[in-house]
Scaffold this active site. Sequence first.
Site, PDB file in Angstrom:
ATOM      1  N   PRO A 110       2.842  -0.986  -3.262  1.00  0.00           N
ATOM      2  CA  PRO A 110       1.938  -1.479  -4.312  1.00  0.00           C
ATOM      3  C   PRO A 110       0.863  -2.388  -3.745  1.00  0.00           C
ATOM      4  O   PRO A 110       1.132  -3.214  -2.873  1.00  0.00           O
ATOM      5  CB  PRO A 110       2.886  -2.249  -5.240  1.00  0.00           C
ATOM      6  CG  PRO A 110       4.233  -1.659  -5.002  1.00  0.00           C
ATOM      7  CD  PRO A 110       4.254  -1.289  -3.546  1.00  0.00           C
ATOM      8  N   GLU A 111      -0.365  -2.215  -4.217  1.00  0.00           N
ATOM      9  CA  GLU A 111      -1.469  -3.070  -3.813  1.00  0.00           C
ATOM     10  C   GLU A 111      -1.807  -4.005  -4.961  1.00  0.00           C
ATOM     11  O   GLU A 111      -1.104  -4.061  -5.975  1.00  0.00           O
ATOM     12  CB  GLU A 111      -2.660  -2.214  -3.382  1.00  0.00           C
ATOM     13  CG  GLU A 111      -2.338  -1.338  -2.169  1.00  0.00           C
ATOM     14  CD  GLU A 111      -3.531  -0.575  -1.637  1.00  0.00           C
ATOM     15  OE1 GLU A 111      -4.671  -1.009  -1.885  1.00  0.00           O
ATOM     16  OE2 GLU A 111      -3.338   0.454  -0.981  1.00  0.00           O
ATOM     17  N   LYS A 140      -0.745  -9.963  -3.074  1.00  0.00           N
ATOM     18  CA  LYS A 140       0.367  -9.134  -3.526  1.00  0.00           C
ATOM     19  C   LYS A 140       1.628  -9.955  -3.795  1.00  0.00           C
ATOM     20  O   LYS A 140       2.676  -9.391  -4.118  1.00  0.00           O
ATOM     21  CB  LYS A 140       0.675  -8.057  -2.476  1.00  0.00           C
ATOM     22  CG  LYS A 140      -0.512  -7.161  -2.149  1.00  0.00           C
ATOM     23  CD  LYS A 140      -0.170  -6.207  -1.019  1.00  0.00           C
ATOM     24  CE  LYS A 140      -1.393  -5.465  -0.524  1.00  0.00           C
ATOM     25  NZ  LYS A 140      -1.087  -4.563   0.605  1.00  0.00           N
ATOM     26  N   HIS A 200      19.277   2.263  -9.125  1.00  0.00           N
ATOM     27  CA  HIS A 200      19.032   1.342  -8.013  1.00  0.00           C
ATOM     28  C   HIS A 200      18.844  -0.100  -8.493  1.00  0.00           C
ATOM     29  O   HIS A 200      18.119  -0.878  -7.867  1.00  0.00           O
ATOM     30  CB  HIS A 200      17.811   1.804  -7.221  1.00  0.00           C
ATOM     31  CG  HIS A 200      17.962   3.182  -6.650  1.00  0.00           C
ATOM     32  ND1 HIS A 200      18.814   3.467  -5.606  1.00  0.00           N
ATOM     33  CD2 HIS A 200      17.379   4.372  -7.003  1.00  0.00           C
ATOM     34  CE1 HIS A 200      18.743   4.761  -5.321  1.00  0.00           C
ATOM     35  NE2 HIS A 200      17.882   5.324  -6.153  1.00  0.00           N
ATOM     36  N   ARG A 206      -2.312   4.729  10.412  1.00  0.00           N
ATOM     37  CA  ARG A 206      -2.431   5.343   9.100  1.00  0.00           C
ATOM     38  C   ARG A 206      -3.675   6.211   9.139  1.00  0.00           C
ATOM     39  O   ARG A 206      -3.834   6.990  10.064  1.00  0.00           O
ATOM     40  CB  ARG A 206      -2.455   4.287   7.988  1.00  0.00           C
ATOM     41  CG  ARG A 206      -3.520   3.214   8.138  1.00  0.00           C
ATOM     42  CD  ARG A 206      -3.365   2.120   7.094  1.00  0.00           C
ATOM     43  NE  ARG A 206      -2.597   0.988   7.598  1.00  0.00           N
ATOM     44  CZ  ARG A 206      -2.283  -0.048   6.874  1.00  0.00           C
ATOM     45  NH1 ARG A 206      -2.629  -0.111   5.603  1.00  0.00           N
ATOM     46  NH2 ARG A 206      -1.607  -1.056   7.385  1.00  0.00           N
TER      47      ARG A 206
END
Length: 320
Positions: A2-3, A61, A103, A303
């Site tokens: 997540p950003e 974040k 989870h 990346r």
Amino acid sequence: MPELPEVEVVRRGLSRWVIGRTVEGVDVVDPRSLRRHVNGVEDFVGEVTGARVTDVVRRGKFLWMVLEDPEAADDAPPLALMAHLGMSGQLLIEDAAAPREKHLKVRLALSRATGEDGSALPTDLRFVDQRIFGGMFVTGLEPTPDGRPGGLGGSDAALVPHQAAHIARDPLDPAFSLEDFHQRLRRRRTGLKRALLDQGLVSGIGNIYADEALWAARLHYARPTETMRRPDTRRIVDAATQVMTRALAAGGTSFDALYVNVNGASGYFARDLEAYGRSGRPCRRCAAEGRTTLIRREQFMNRSSSFCPVCQPRPRNARP
């Protein structure tokens, strides 16, 4: 991972549901998700139980809930419950009777409350994490280095957890300084995208939104930062702000079921991406201007970077 927009969506959801409520019980399903709480599970339960959530704050974040303990001494340091989402962490608001997620790691039982329409609000705040890279822990708050509010939240308290004090402000933070960022950016002497991903320089911008902001600003990812003029810096900051604001309106970017908001809903900004994930597909801006150009993808920092070779020409003095 997540950003900023995804974490901000979660912050806003938590603000709506948990501020003003007291944690009446804690159920630790998997102690591994509390490994960052140095004093162990029992201490975590003791610190959180009975505490009232007074604010939800985000810096980059990093996300935390400010806790108020009615039994604490007047001179006791303020505490925060930090939640690190990692790769797959989720904070979900659920009814206590709802089936447990596969989870589920930590469950906080909140005091009863009613919404604006008089209906009862859900009483469970659940931390779910498939890959267990995230976690929760309680930590103290300390004065911010610049004397400004700790992050984006409902209060102006100039307090921040020690673990987030080194994180730079992000473009959505009212205390973000364009001039300070510009000066630090030029001193960095590196490639522009590498600088945008440096959370100590500007926070919250990850690979997706860096590619999108660079495309919107028509800047190549390898542009040397020392060549950035103030109008260039303003252009990339404005582009990043606009891209992330649009992502917020769409609920964030979801490519799989691992990122959801507090109600379990996915974000839909992936439908509006212009560069990231569009390698080999036409650049929409070029198409609108009568050109046929394909988005290109290149390896970058273990990346990749996606960009338009026409809209974002590579500079001759490119930096990696």
